[in-house]
Design an enzyme around this catalytic site. Sequence first.
Site, PDB file in Angstrom:
ATOM      1  N   LYS A 273       0.839  -1.201   0.000  1.00 48.19           N
ATOM      2  CA  LYS A 273       0.000   0.000   0.000  1.00 48.19           C
ATOM      3  C   LYS A 273       0.871   1.247   0.000  1.00 48.19           C
ATOM      4  O   LYS A 273       1.621   1.480   0.934  1.00 48.19           O
ATOM      5  CB  LYS A 273      -0.899   0.030   1.242  1.00 48.19           C
ATOM      6  CG  LYS A 273      -1.968   1.105   1.136  1.00 48.19           C
ATOM      7  CD  LYS A 273      -2.642   1.396   2.453  1.00 48.19           C
ATOM      8  CE  LYS A 273      -2.020   2.549   3.207  1.00 48.19           C
ATOM      9  NZ  LYS A 273      -2.041   3.841   2.517  1.00 48.19           N
TER      10      LYS A 273
ATOM     11  N   GLU B  60       9.543  16.415  15.298  1.00 45.25           N
ATOM     12  CA  GLU B  60       9.748  16.349  13.845  1.00 45.25           C
ATOM     13  C   GLU B  60       8.762  17.292  13.141  1.00 45.25           C
ATOM     14  O   GLU B  60       7.554  17.180  13.326  1.00 45.25           O
ATOM     15  CB  GLU B  60       9.532  14.913  13.347  1.00 45.25           C
ATOM     16  CG  GLU B  60       9.901  14.766  11.881  1.00 45.25           C
ATOM     17  CD  GLU B  60       9.618  13.367  11.326  1.00 45.25           C
ATOM     18  OE1 GLU B  60       8.542  12.819  11.612  1.00 45.25           O
ATOM     19  OE2 GLU B  60      10.481  12.854  10.587  1.00 45.25           O
TER      20      GLU B  60
HETATM   21  P1  NAD Z   1       2.287   7.989   8.133  1.00 47.03           P
HETATM   22  O1  NAD Z   1       2.768   7.174   9.264  1.00 47.03           O
HETATM   23  O2  NAD Z   1       1.130   8.879   8.347  1.00 47.03           O
HETATM   24  O3  NAD Z   1       1.868   7.047   6.900  1.00 47.03           O
HETATM   25  C1  NAD Z   1       2.762   6.140   6.320  1.00 47.03           C
HETATM   26  C2  NAD Z   1       1.974   5.026   5.669  1.00 47.03           C
HETATM   27  O4  NAD Z   1       1.302   4.293   6.687  1.00 47.03           O
HETATM   28  C3  NAD Z   1       0.887   5.511   4.698  1.00 47.03           C
HETATM   29  O5  NAD Z   1       0.800   4.631   3.621  1.00 47.03           O
HETATM   30  C4  NAD Z   1      -0.353   5.445   5.562  1.00 47.03           C
HETATM   31  O6  NAD Z   1      -1.537   5.311   4.826  1.00 47.03           O
HETATM   32  C5  NAD Z   1      -0.071   4.200   6.378  1.00 47.03           C
HETATM   33  N1  NAD Z   1      -0.824   4.084   7.640  1.00 47.03           N
HETATM   34  C6  NAD Z   1      -1.306   5.071   8.438  1.00 47.03           C
HETATM   35  N2  NAD Z   1      -1.989   4.540   9.475  1.00 47.03           N
HETATM   36  C7  NAD Z   1      -1.900   3.190   9.351  1.00 47.03           C
HETATM   37  C8  NAD Z   1      -2.399   2.097  10.118  1.00 47.03           C
HETATM   38  N3  NAD Z   1      -3.154   2.268  11.212  1.00 47.03           N
HETATM   39  N4  NAD Z   1      -2.111   0.853   9.708  1.00 47.03           N
HETATM   40  C9  NAD Z   1      -1.355   0.637   8.601  1.00 47.03           C
HETATM   41  N5  NAD Z   1      -0.890   1.634   7.815  1.00 47.03           N
HETATM   42  C10 NAD Z   1      -1.153   2.902   8.201  1.00 47.03           C
HETATM   43  O7  NAD Z   1       3.552   8.792   7.595  1.00 47.03           O
HETATM   44  P2  NAD Z   1       3.584   9.862   6.415  1.00 47.03           P
HETATM   45  O8  NAD Z   1       2.997  11.137   6.910  1.00 47.03           O
HETATM   46  O9  NAD Z   1       3.071   9.263   5.164  1.00 47.03           O
HETATM   47  O10 NAD Z   1       5.167  10.035   6.215  1.00 47.03           O
HETATM   48  C11 NAD Z   1       5.946  10.932   6.934  1.00 47.03           C
HETATM   49  C12 NAD Z   1       6.719  10.226   8.022  1.00 47.03           C
HETATM   50  O11 NAD Z   1       7.506   9.185   7.455  1.00 47.03           O
HETATM   51  C13 NAD Z   1       7.703  11.129   8.726  1.00 47.03           C
HETATM   52  O12 NAD Z   1       7.624  10.906  10.103  1.00 47.03           O
HETATM   53  C14 NAD Z   1       9.055  10.685   8.189  1.00 47.03           C
HETATM   54  O13 NAD Z   1      10.138  10.922   9.046  1.00 47.03           O
HETATM   55  C15 NAD Z   1       8.813   9.234   8.004  1.00 47.03           C
HETATM   56  N6  NAD Z   1       9.793   8.668   7.069  1.00 47.03           N
HETATM   57  C16 NAD Z   1      10.756   7.847   7.561  1.00 47.03           C
HETATM   58  C17 NAD Z   1      11.719   7.323   6.711  1.00 47.03           C
HETATM   59  C18 NAD Z   1      12.786   6.392   7.208  1.00 47.03           C
HETATM   60  O14 NAD Z   1      13.415   5.746   6.390  1.00 47.03           O
HETATM   61  N7  NAD Z   1      13.016   6.283   8.499  1.00 47.03           N
HETATM   62  C19 NAD Z   1      11.676   7.640   5.351  1.00 47.03           C
HETATM   63  C20 NAD Z   1      10.678   8.491   4.885  1.00 47.03           C
HETATM   64  C21 NAD Z   1       9.729   8.997   5.769  1.00 47.03           C
END
Ligand code: NAD
Length: 479
Positions: A173, A383
Amino acid sequence: MNIQNYINGNFQNPINNHWIDNYNPSNGEVYGQIPNSTKEDVEKAYSAAKSAFPIWSKTTPEDRSRILIKISELLEVNLKRLAEAESKDNGKPISLAKAVDIPRAASNFRFFGNAITQFASESHESVGQQAINYTLRQPIGVVGCISPWNLPLYLFTWKIAPAIAAGNCVVAKPSEVTPMTAYLLGEICNEAGLPKGVLNIVHGLGTTTGQAIIEHPDIKAISFTGGTATGAHIAKVAAPMFKKLSLELGGKNPNIIFADCDYQDMLATTVRSSFANQGQVCLCGSRIFVEVSIYNQFKKDFVEKVKALTVGHPSNEDTHIGALVSKPHLEKVKEYIQIAKDENGTVLCGGNEVTIKGSENGYYLKPTVIEVTSDECRVNQEEIFGPVVTIMPFKSEDDVLEMANKVKYGLSATLWTNDLKRTMKMSNELQAGIVWVNTWMMRDLRTPFGGVKASGVGREGGFEALRFFTEAKNVCIKY
Ligand code: NAD
């Protein structure tokens, strides 16, 4: 443009026929819809993956390698189209999508296509016991891959490529905010001859579609990149089912600058490490600490360079700073700028929205530099994930080490110095999964990638990823 789920090699509407609007961040307009998939769609994707697994998992590494490398080549052939789609969906400058995001997605498939042919089992002769031990590395079965919006195709493929290379079948996803290039990947996989059901892409919200993936009792491993709060939730849901987890989460990375560094190199790289992709890279150095003897000079030169960055439409080739990914995200970043002011921070440049002619409703923000007086203020601890960095001076190695480590995160750290002793001390003691010295974001895909503390558990990259996506089984034969 409306997109569909990719299940069993076919494009299809969600079972309930419910849809979500997809926004173009450069102008704030809805330009398409994506499936609002439910548990039933995830189940359908799971069934397709399950049916594909017995054959896919028995193919030779060479056969899998050939298909992965074909996907890589097709990503390269389609670079322009994919980069345009990524830039429109995400707001990132087209130059960045062309030079970094899409080439990296192609590299992910090429790298793991090659790596799987070199992923050898270990064996040990147990001398004196007349036995030989060897380790089987068996694919897990059906695995889940969930990715965020900031580097859409780059991070989506960083998970999918090792998962299928190792012989698993996948239910994946992408972020609902940036689904477009994941959709186009399905077409490319069909063209490359990836067997039906090996990769299934289900679109939808995290709380429903994503939740159905993590709750599925037979999806045995989850590779997730996203926010720390979501990662904690996934860990909680997955624990009673003993799923294997790889969690790549948030960061608040220090960028530590000593007076003995190569100043011009540091300055140019620090502009990039602060504001690449509008500061929406988990590895951006959002807390800049500068040795006091060069602090005033740095402050003047850095602010001058940041002011010269062009904020513009993402499709414009000379745009440095494109649009933020969404309206809610823009609002969150603006709130943090207000919090900084309330906490006695001084905005040295930026801090306000930008109106782009012809795209007045786009989500544009000037790159912002905030001078803070304490490393403990909220903008230095939480963050923000936008074009906002803080700067403050430090006196000694020990002072800066303490400040750098005094956050809940531990993803990456950048260090600028030419002193070898200091390099060794600092890189040993910085609490981070990656330390860059005199560079930033230089990646070799063979190296382990991941964070410590609230930045996650597990490592991606190289054989680490292939280890994650396989179960090790020891076989002991007495002869
Ligand atoms: P997010 O956690 O909101 O969403 C990430 C993914 O998880 C999306 O596809 C979302 O739909 C899904 N998701 C959300 N709730 C869920 C649930 N209950 N069950 C399963 N899936 C769920 O993050 P975002 O806003 O899309 O991305 C930004 C964040 O990602 C920032 O905190 C950033 O630091 C982090 N990030 C980390 C890395 C790394 O390698 N450590 C790389 C890129 C981004």
